[in-house]
Write an enzyme that holds these catalytic residues in place. Structure first.
Site, short mmCIF file in Angstrom:
data_model
loop_
_atom_site.label_atom_id
_atom_site.label_comp_id
_atom_site.label_asym_id
_atom_site.label_seq_id
_atom_site.Cartn_x
_atom_site.Cartn_y
_atom_site.Cartn_z
N LYS A 27 0.83 -1.19 0.00
CA LYS A 27 0.00 0.00 0.00
C LYS A 27 0.87 1.25 0.00
CE LYS A 27 -3.85 -1.77 2.86
NZ LYS A 27 -4.91 -1.69 1.85
N ARG A 64 -10.11 -11.59 2.79
CA ARG A 64 -10.97 -12.68 2.33
C ARG A 64 -10.29 -14.03 2.45
NH1 ARG A 64 -11.77 -9.97 -3.44
NH2 ARG A 64 -11.34 -8.17 -2.13
N1 BES Z 1 -7.99 -3.65 4.82
C1 BES Z 1 -8.20 -3.35 3.44
C2 BES Z 1 -9.53 -2.67 3.20
C3 BES Z 1 -9.69 -1.30 3.73
C4 BES Z 1 -9.35 -0.20 2.95
C5 BES Z 1 -10.22 -1.07 4.99
C6 BES Z 1 -9.52 1.07 3.44
C7 BES Z 1 -10.38 0.20 5.49
C8 BES Z 1 -10.04 1.27 4.70
C9 BES Z 1 -8.17 -4.62 2.62
O1 BES Z 1 -7.35 -5.62 3.07
C10 BES Z 1 -7.70 -4.25 1.26
O2 BES Z 1 -6.57 -3.86 1.14
N2 BES Z 1 -8.55 -4.41 0.25
C11 BES Z 1 -8.22 -4.09 -1.09
C12 BES Z 1 -8.75 -5.19 -1.97
C13 BES Z 1 -8.28 -5.11 -3.39
C14 BES Z 1 -6.80 -5.38 -3.46
C15 BES Z 1 -9.03 -6.11 -4.21
C16 BES Z 1 -8.88 -2.76 -1.44
O3 BES Z 1 -10.01 -2.52 -1.00
O4 BES Z 1 -8.23 -1.94 -2.09
MN MN Z 2 -5.33 -5.44 2.37
#
Ligand code: BES
Ligand code: MN
Ligand code: ZN
Length: 507
Positions: free
Chosen positions: A285, A359
């Protein structure tokens, strides 16, 4: 009304309710306590509020005007009409007095009376039972303070939790609604626990630490706890949870906490995403997105708080919380895009993006619940997708469910607690996005076509074995950038009261 009201205690404040004027040119409307207090004090309180609260004080729920009355100097023989009465009067706006407004009024009162030793409130003297609960809950929720050194409730005991001490300052006048007060106390305690755990920094909060906290709290409540460490997880085939946590110096845990009342009717299994920090893994990230990721275990904290709260309030059903805990980090042992993992249930998954780790750990935990716990209902809670937050903002969680009764059950619970949900569709066509050439499932669609919260939900559904199932994506409401009403800055604790209310009302 009689008289905890009458006091010489200089630090006590008296709280009375007011509502907005009916017409622009009218004054504030007196509500519970205001007329009585006006008679006792011998001054027109609503009029005083109009003047001293300034033009912005309109009696809207969440607004407060504090009036400090003078005392005579020692030696004076003059007797003021309010001698012997609390010299601080809090005029509390309650708007039209709905539950939502009373919750806000309670929250505003906590802010306005911080530090006072005793607060005597007549503001809910003619509220309904639900209104009294909402008021007290708002008050307790807003009394929360972030622990300074990231200590959870369990470790705060030495100094006495800030919120508990403030809870003791409030005295309600009017009918005593013991059951409602107890419900508010249990619900607020559940929310505080989630906030404490999720606000704890990730250098303190690794999977082992969360497992220890869960064990201590569950043990103290007389519940059964089981903790699986990396060896047991490997022996039992938790391929996804282990892959997600592989690059971390702090290996994964799987915690199971069980509450089983006598003659339990149903068995509800709560599964909570417990990523103690989410760097994104190799699909790393950017800094801005990473900073808040210590709260990525909020789902696990909610599941834990709900099972503890269920036990405390004597829910009739068996409730088990399953917490898959891992840190999604970067290292030589990182799992990679392109890897194929074997999950607990045997279903294989092709990894597309290591940042979609939630997931994966949920897939193992759901598979484990289905295979070993004989649930009648599965509920998972997770800060799962940024997409849920983009679509719904911070005010609503995305709610997915396999049947309409579950949707209305959660909507009804949300109406009681004020933690709003929005029903989302499990769009059948989108399942084609989960097709893989090299595994049973691809875990993230190849092409981004939107609907990220939906495809994540469809992926999870593959691990529920056709059981009744609810999925709550709390990525939006789990955190707040500023305090507002009963929602406090940082981890909000969203979902604990909602789940608890759902369990209490479940047939
Ligand atoms: N923990 C994050 C989701 C999240 C994002 C929670 C912002 C709270 C605030 C999750 O693990 C994630 O990174 N999801 C990705 C999924 C994508 C790679 C398909 C996302 O939402 O960008
Ligand atoms: Mn994530
Ligand atoms: Zn995550």
């Amino acid at each position: 009304m009689d008289c905890p009201f009458l006091t010489d205690d200089a630090v006590a404040a008296l709280v009375v309710a007011v509502a907005p004027p009916l017409e622009e040119e009218d004054g504030l409307q007196p509500r519970a306590g205001t007329v009585d207090a006006t008679a006792r004090y011998g001054i027109d309180l609503a009029e005083l509020a109009d003047r001293s609260g300034g033009t912005s004080f309109r009696g809207v729920a969440g607004q407060v005007a504090t009036v400090d009355l003078p005392r005579t100097h020692t030696g004076s023989t003059y007797r003021l009409p309010w001698a012997g009465l609390p010299s601080t009067i809090v005029l509390l706006g309650i708007g039209s007095g709905t539950d939502v407004e009373l919750r806000r009024a309670g929250a505003a009162l906590a802010g306005a009376t911080r530090g006072l030793e005793r607060v005597v409130s007549a503001a809910t003297a003619d509220a309904t039972e639900a209104g009294v609960r909402a008021f007290v809950e708002g008050y307790l929720l807003a009394a929360y303070r972030i622990p300074r050194f990231g200590r959870p409730a369990a470790a705060r005991s030495g100094e006495g939790p800030v919120q508990d001490s403030q809870a003791e300052q409030l005295v309600l006048l009017g009918e005593s609604h013991e059951t409602q007060l107890e419900a508010a106390r249990v619900a607020a305690t559940a929310t505080w626990l989630v906030r404490d755990l999720a606000n704890t920094p990730s250098n303190v909060k690794d999977p082992e630490w969360v497992a220890e906290q869960a064990s201590a709290l569950a043990g103290a409540a007389g519940l059964t706890v089981e903790v699986l460490g990396p060896k047991e997880l490997a022996a039992q085939g938790f391929g996804a949870l282990l892959a997600v946590g592989a690059a971390s110096a702090s290996p994964p845990r799987l915690v199971t906490v069980t509450y089983e009342p006598e003659a339990a009717e149903r068995h509800v299994v709560l599964v909570g995403k417990g990523i103690t920090y989410d760097t994104g893994g190799l699909s790393i990230k950017p800094r801005e997105a990473m900073v808040p990721m210590k709260t990525d275990m909020a789902g696990a904290a909610v599941a834990l708080a709900a099972v503890l709260g269920a036990a405390e309030s004597g829910v009739r059903h068996k409730v088990t919380a399953v917490l898959p805990l891992a840190e999604n980090h970067v290292g030589a042992d990182s799992y990679r895009p392109g890897d194929v993992l074997r999950t607990y249930s045997g279903t294989t998954v092709e990894i597309a993006n290591t940042d979609a780790e939630g997931r994966l750990v949920l897939a193992d935990a759901l598979g484990y619940a289905v295979a070993t716990l004989a649930p009648d209902l599965l509920v998972d809670v997770a800060t799962l997708t940024g997409a849920a937050g983009v679509g719904l903002g911070r005010g609503h969680a995305a709610l997915f469910a396999t049947n309409p009764g579950l949707v209305s059950g959660f909507e009804a619970a949300a109406a009681v607690t004020g933690e709003r949900v929005w029903h989302m569709p499990l769009v059948e066509d989108y399942t084609s996005a989960l097709r893989s050439d090299v595994a049973d499932l691809r875990h993230v669609p190849l092409e981004a076509r939107g609907g990220g919260a939906i495809t994540a939900a469809l992926f999870l559904r593959e691990f529920t074995d056709g059981l009744p199932w609810v999925h709550l994506d709390i990525a939006g409401p789990a955190r707040a950038t500023a305090s507002r009403h009963e929602v406090t800055e940082g981890a909000t604790g969203y979902g604990a009261r909602l789940l608890l209310q759902f369990l209490r009302d479940l047939d």
